[in-house]
Design an enzyme around this catalytic site. Structure first.
Site, PDB file in Angstrom:
ATOM      1  N   HIS A   1       1.351  -9.293   4.817  1.00 53.25           N
ATOM      2  CA  HIS A   1       0.132  -8.495   4.637  1.00 53.25           C
ATOM      3  C   HIS A   1      -0.339  -8.703   3.188  1.00 53.25           C
ATOM      4  CE1 HIS A   1      -2.163  -4.848   6.379  1.00 53.25           C
ATOM      5  NE2 HIS A   1      -2.720  -5.075   5.211  1.00 53.25           N
TER       6      HIS A   1
ATOM      7  N   ARG B   1       3.791   0.120  13.036  1.00 53.15           N
ATOM      8  CA  ARG B   1       3.478  -1.201  12.492  1.00 53.15           C
ATOM      9  C   ARG B   1       3.559  -1.127  10.969  1.00 53.15           C
ATOM     10  NH1 ARG B   1      -2.154  -3.848  11.166  1.00 53.15           N
ATOM     11  NH2 ARG B   1      -1.319  -5.807  10.399  1.00 53.15           N
TER      12      ARG B   1
ATOM     13  N   GLU C   1      -5.399  -2.091  14.127  1.00 56.21           N
ATOM     14  CA  GLU C   1      -5.916  -1.154  13.120  1.00 56.21           C
ATOM     15  C   GLU C   1      -7.264  -0.610  13.574  1.00 56.21           C
ATOM     16  OE1 GLU C   1      -6.290  -2.550   9.060  1.00 56.21           O
ATOM     17  OE2 GLU C   1      -4.307  -3.481   9.135  1.00 56.21           O
TER      18      GLU C   1
ATOM     19  N   GLN D   1       0.797  -1.222   0.000  1.00 59.34           N
ATOM     20  CA  GLN D   1       0.000   0.000   0.000  1.00 59.34           C
ATOM     21  C   GLN D   1       0.837   1.284   0.000  1.00 59.34           C
ATOM     22  OE1 GLN D   1      -2.647  -1.748   3.283  1.00 59.34           O
ATOM     23  NE2 GLN D   1      -4.101  -0.483   2.165  1.00 59.34           N
TER      24      GLN D   1
ATOM     25  N   HIS E   1      -1.514  -5.733 -12.712  1.00 60.33           N
ATOM     26  CA  HIS E   1      -1.002  -5.416 -14.055  1.00 60.33           C
ATOM     27  C   HIS E   1      -1.839  -6.139 -15.108  1.00 60.33           C
ATOM     28  CE1 HIS E   1       3.212  -4.352 -12.304  1.00 60.33           C
ATOM     29  NE2 HIS E   1       2.378  -3.337 -12.282  1.00 60.33           N
TER      30      HIS E   1
ATOM     31  N   ASP F   1       2.299   0.344  -7.894  1.00 56.84           N
ATOM     32  CA  ASP F   1       3.637   0.438  -8.520  1.00 56.84           C
ATOM     33  C   ASP F   1       4.514   1.515  -7.883  1.00 56.84           C
ATOM     34  OD1 ASP F   1       2.870  -1.541 -10.208  1.00 56.84           O
ATOM     35  OD2 ASP F   1       2.951  -0.355 -12.060  1.00 56.84           O
TER      36      ASP F   1
ATOM     37  N   TYR G   1     -13.030  -1.834  12.678  1.00 51.92           N
ATOM     38  CA  TYR G   1     -13.472  -0.569  12.088  1.00 51.92           C
ATOM     39  C   TYR G   1     -14.933  -0.238  12.346  1.00 51.92           C
ATOM     40  CZ  TYR G   1      -9.123  -0.506   9.374  1.00 51.92           C
ATOM     41  OH  TYR G   1      -7.806  -0.468   9.001  1.00 51.92           O
TER      42      TYR G   1
ATOM     43  N   ASN H   1      -7.936  -5.937  14.331  1.00 49.44           N
ATOM     44  CA  ASN H   1      -8.257  -4.870  13.381  1.00 49.44           C
ATOM     45  C   ASN H   1      -9.759  -4.674  13.438  1.00 49.44           C
ATOM     46  OD1 ASN H   1      -5.602  -5.084  12.696  1.00 49.44           O
ATOM     47  ND2 ASN H   1      -5.937  -5.769  10.585  1.00 49.44           N
TER      48      ASN H   1
ATOM     49  N   ASN I   1      -1.767 -10.755   8.576  1.00 49.83           N
ATOM     50  CA  ASN I   1      -2.807  -9.747   8.671  1.00 49.83           C
ATOM     51  C   ASN I   1      -4.090 -10.294   8.066  1.00 49.83           C
ATOM     52  OD1 ASN I   1      -3.672  -6.874   9.177  1.00 49.83           O
ATOM     53  ND2 ASN I   1      -4.116  -7.036   6.992  1.00 49.83           N
ATOM     54  N   GLU I   2      -5.116 -10.453   8.887  1.00 55.29           N
ATOM     55  CA  GLU I   2      -6.482 -10.742   8.421  1.00 55.29           C
ATOM     56  C   GLU I   2      -6.630 -11.927   7.472  1.00 55.29           C
ATOM     57  OE1 GLU I   2      -7.965  -7.098   6.775  1.00 55.29           O
ATOM     58  OE2 GLU I   2      -7.995  -6.121   8.718  1.00 55.29           O
TER      59      GLU I   2
HETATM   60  C1  GBH Z   1      -7.840  -3.487   6.668  1.00 53.43           C
HETATM   61  O1  GBH Z   1      -8.792  -4.449   6.391  1.00 53.43           O
HETATM   62  C2  GBH Z   1      -6.552  -3.843   5.967  1.00 53.43           C
HETATM   63  O2  GBH Z   1      -5.702  -4.554   6.837  1.00 53.43           O
HETATM   64  C3  GBH Z   1      -5.840  -2.642   5.411  1.00 53.43           C
HETATM   65  O3  GBH Z   1      -4.833  -3.074   4.532  1.00 53.43           O
HETATM   66  C4  GBH Z   1      -6.828  -1.716   4.747  1.00 53.43           C
HETATM   67  O4  GBH Z   1      -6.199  -0.643   4.101  1.00 53.43           O
HETATM   68  C5  GBH Z   1      -7.761  -1.222   5.819  1.00 53.43           C
HETATM   69  O5  GBH Z   1      -8.428  -2.291   6.381  1.00 53.43           O
HETATM   70  C6  GBH Z   1      -8.839  -0.269   5.330  1.00 53.43           C
HETATM   71  O6  GBH Z   1      -9.763  -0.919   4.522  1.00 53.43           O
HETATM   72  O7  GBH Z   1     -18.738  -5.242   3.439  1.00 53.43           O
HETATM   73  O8  GBH Z   1     -18.231  -6.776   1.681  1.00 53.43           O
HETATM   74  O9  GBH Z   1     -17.912  -4.420   1.333  1.00 53.43           O
HETATM   75  C7  GBH Z   1     -10.101  -4.108   6.731  1.00 53.43           C
HETATM   76  C8  GBH Z   1     -10.999  -5.275   6.600  1.00 53.43           C
HETATM   77  C9  GBH Z   1     -12.327  -4.577   4.733  1.00 53.43           C
HETATM   78  C10 GBH Z   1     -13.180  -6.031   6.420  1.00 53.43           C
HETATM   79  C11 GBH Z   1     -13.732  -4.371   4.198  1.00 53.43           C
HETATM   80  C12 GBH Z   1     -14.575  -5.789   5.922  1.00 53.43           C
HETATM   81  C13 GBH Z   1     -15.967  -5.205   4.148  1.00 53.43           C
HETATM   82  C14 GBH Z   1     -16.234  -5.667   2.773  1.00 53.43           C
HETATM   83  N1  GBH Z   1     -12.326  -4.935   6.142  1.00 53.43           N
HETATM   84  N2  GBH Z   1     -14.590  -5.484   4.526  1.00 53.43           N
HETATM   85  S1  GBH Z   1     -17.895  -5.520   2.285  1.00 53.43           S
END
Ligand code: GBH
Length: 492
Positions: free
Chosen positions: A146, A100, A399, A42, A62, A75, A333, A331, A190-191
């Site tokens: 990752h 991290r 996260e 990223q 690509h 890239d 959100y 992680n 990661n995840e």
């Molecule tokens: C993280 O994953 C990643 O580790 C990180 O690389 C990324 O940049 C960051 O989040 C921000 O996104 O409801 O079907 O549309 C987050 C994991 C991604 C899990 C989105 C839930 C929902 C997909 N989440 N996902 S959906």
């Protein structure tokens, strides 16, 4: 008289202590750590420089550029491969205790395979980054993987082929040997859900395979074994001399019942089972949760499979898995409302196995990423759930962050989000006795947000993508976080 005074004092005591408590609630424990996170693909760019091999993200983006919303890729990204010193300056200014970041497997071992040779330039890059961090008093917290699987390994089945476990473990060994003298916190993965279910079942992330109801389980199974073997290796060969800690990051939303009905409560529990307990249960108790095993096995047999689509661990794997971590990374959100679905999911599929429908409350504030709604109390409920179901492990929030479409410097929404989520962390620590040891904001700077390209920005720092210099400018949220870290206290 004296007795009366004493009595008055006793009556006031609770009031005095509540006031103190209220104050204490804004303060983070002394040993609580603050950090920010990024990942290699990223931010680094330099996708083919200095002998780096290709990862599946290089290769597939690509090959199929149209899969990414703005047809962009990593890239160049933030060009951190060349600008790491500037990144570290920002981190120092921010005042974080740790950074991290992830290591790109193909920078260290370009061909991916065990014994296929290392790249000295790649090794040097992370040596420099780590030294620069330490010179600035910032601890490196390293994610070993990752999502950027070497392309060569993918050609051989990637995470569907259990031979990848050996390659992963020997890659991890090289990292411990190279950097373990200075890196004291490691995250193996990661995840799982993102690179496994989305990568091998739903074709939503590289390598874009759609083996629904099968691929994700196989990938996770192999990755869990790779994790546990890496932990064993670390404990037996490195931990005593290097004195470090090893964990992993698993992501989950909080699953909240849509209504008070028993059925919705069961649906929410089912969602936690499939989205989180599934991954953590093996690491704590040695095997998948019984209910999960039973359900997938039953469905598999009804669907005509001779064995369960969920692979089985053997005795020695169970032994290895049980207790294979020093801390858990979370992680987190957002929160989802759960009810049983009458939607027809593909059969077989992970979605069908779980059978739960997720939605958002219309009153919730939604970020630039449509899946991400601001629901701070969900984090507290999740932390309490983890404490109760997972035996209160040391938990590092690896996260947490907010997405905007613009990269304006006055990012009030992001400031509100972090403040509200951090205040729920404080309640979980002070009022619920949760063992939360630190917090990581995602992310240091606006970067390549996978399938959303550069359109969703999570950064505390703005990056000017139109300048070849990739000019970095701190946003307001950067200064807020700086203040919180400096005071170890939330600003009211
Ligand atoms: C993280 O994953 C990643 O580790 C990180 O690389 C990324 O940049 C960051 O989040 C921000 O996104 O409801 O079907 O549309 C987050 C994991 C991604 C899990 C989105 C839930 C929902 C997909 N989440 N996902 S959906």
């Amino acid at each position: 008289m004296v007795l009366n005074l004493l009595w008055m004092f006793l009556k006031f005591l609770p009031i005095i202590t509540t006031a103190v408590q209220g104050l204490r609630n804004l303060t983070f424990p002394n040993n609580f750590k603050f950090g920010v996170a990024t990942s290699a693909y990223q931010i680094e760019g330099a996708w083919n420089e200095d002998g780096k091999g290709q990862s599946i993200w290089d290769h597939y983006l690509h090959k199929y550029p149209y899969l990414v919303k703005d047809k962009s890729n990593g890239d160049i990204a933030c060009d951190s491969y060349h600008k790491y010193k500037e990144d570290v300056k920002l981190l120092k200014d921010l005042g974080v205790d740790f950074y991290r970041f992830s290591i790109a497997w193909t920078r260290i071992i370009p061909m991916g395979y065990k014994d296929s040779g290392v790249s000295l330039e790649g090794i040097e890059y992370y040596n420099n980054l780590i030294d620069e961090l330490l010179a600035s008093d910032i601890e490196p917290y390293v994610t070993i993987f990752h999502w950027d699987t070497p392309k060569t390994l993918e050609e051989n089945g990637g995470w569907l082929n259990n031979s990848i476990v050996d390659h992963y473990v020997s890659y991890a060994r090289i990292l411990f040997e190279l950097y373990g003298d200075r890196v004291k916190h490691w995250l193996t993965f990661n995840e799982f859900s993102q690179f496994c279910e989305e990568g091998y079942s739903r074709a939503e992330k590289a390598p874009f395979k759609s083996l629904q109801g099968i691929g994700g389980y196989q990938c996770t199974h192999n990755a869990l074994i790779a994790h546990s073997r890496t932990y064993k290796m670390y404990v037996e060969e490195f931990k005593i001399s290097q004195k470090g800690f090893l964990g992993l990051s698993v992501d989950t939303a909080w699953a909240e019942p849509k209504t008070d009905s028993i059925l919705d409560k069961l649906a929410a529990e089912e969602e936690m089972l499939f989205s989180y307990f599934y991954y953590l249960h093996p690491l704590i108790f040695g095997d998948y949760p019984t209910l999960l095993k039973m359900k997938i096995s039953l469905k598999s047999s009804v669907q005509g499979f001779r064995t369960s689509r969920l692979p089985k661990f053997n005795e020695s794997e169970i032994e290895l898995l049980r207790g294979s971590f020093d801390f858990i990374g979370l992680n987190h959100y957002t929160t989802a409302l759960c009810s049983w679905s009458n939607q027809k999911f593909p059969v077989p599929s992970e979605l069908d196995d779980c059978g739960v429908k997720q939605s958002q409350n219309t009153t919730w504030k939604i970020s630039a990423a449509p899946w991400l709604a601001e629901v701070p109390w969900g984090l507290r409920k999740l932390l309490v759930w983890i404490k109760e179901k997972l035996n209160n492990p040391p938990l590092l929030i690896t996260e947490n962050g907010w997405a905007t479409t613009d990269s304006n410097l006055d990012d009030n929404d992001r400031m509100n989000y972090h403040t509200k989520y951090l205040s729920e962390v404080l309640k979980a620590i002070h009022d619920d006795d949760c063992n939360v040891i630190g917090y990581t904001a995602w992310t240091l700077m606006d970067n390549f947000e996978w399938m959303s390209g550069y359109g969703e920005k999570f950064g505390l720092v703005q990056v000017d993508l139109t300048s070849t210099n990739r000019t970095r400018t701190p946003k307001d949220s950067f200064f807020l976080y700086q203040k919180i870290i400096r005071n170890r206290k939330l600003i009211e």
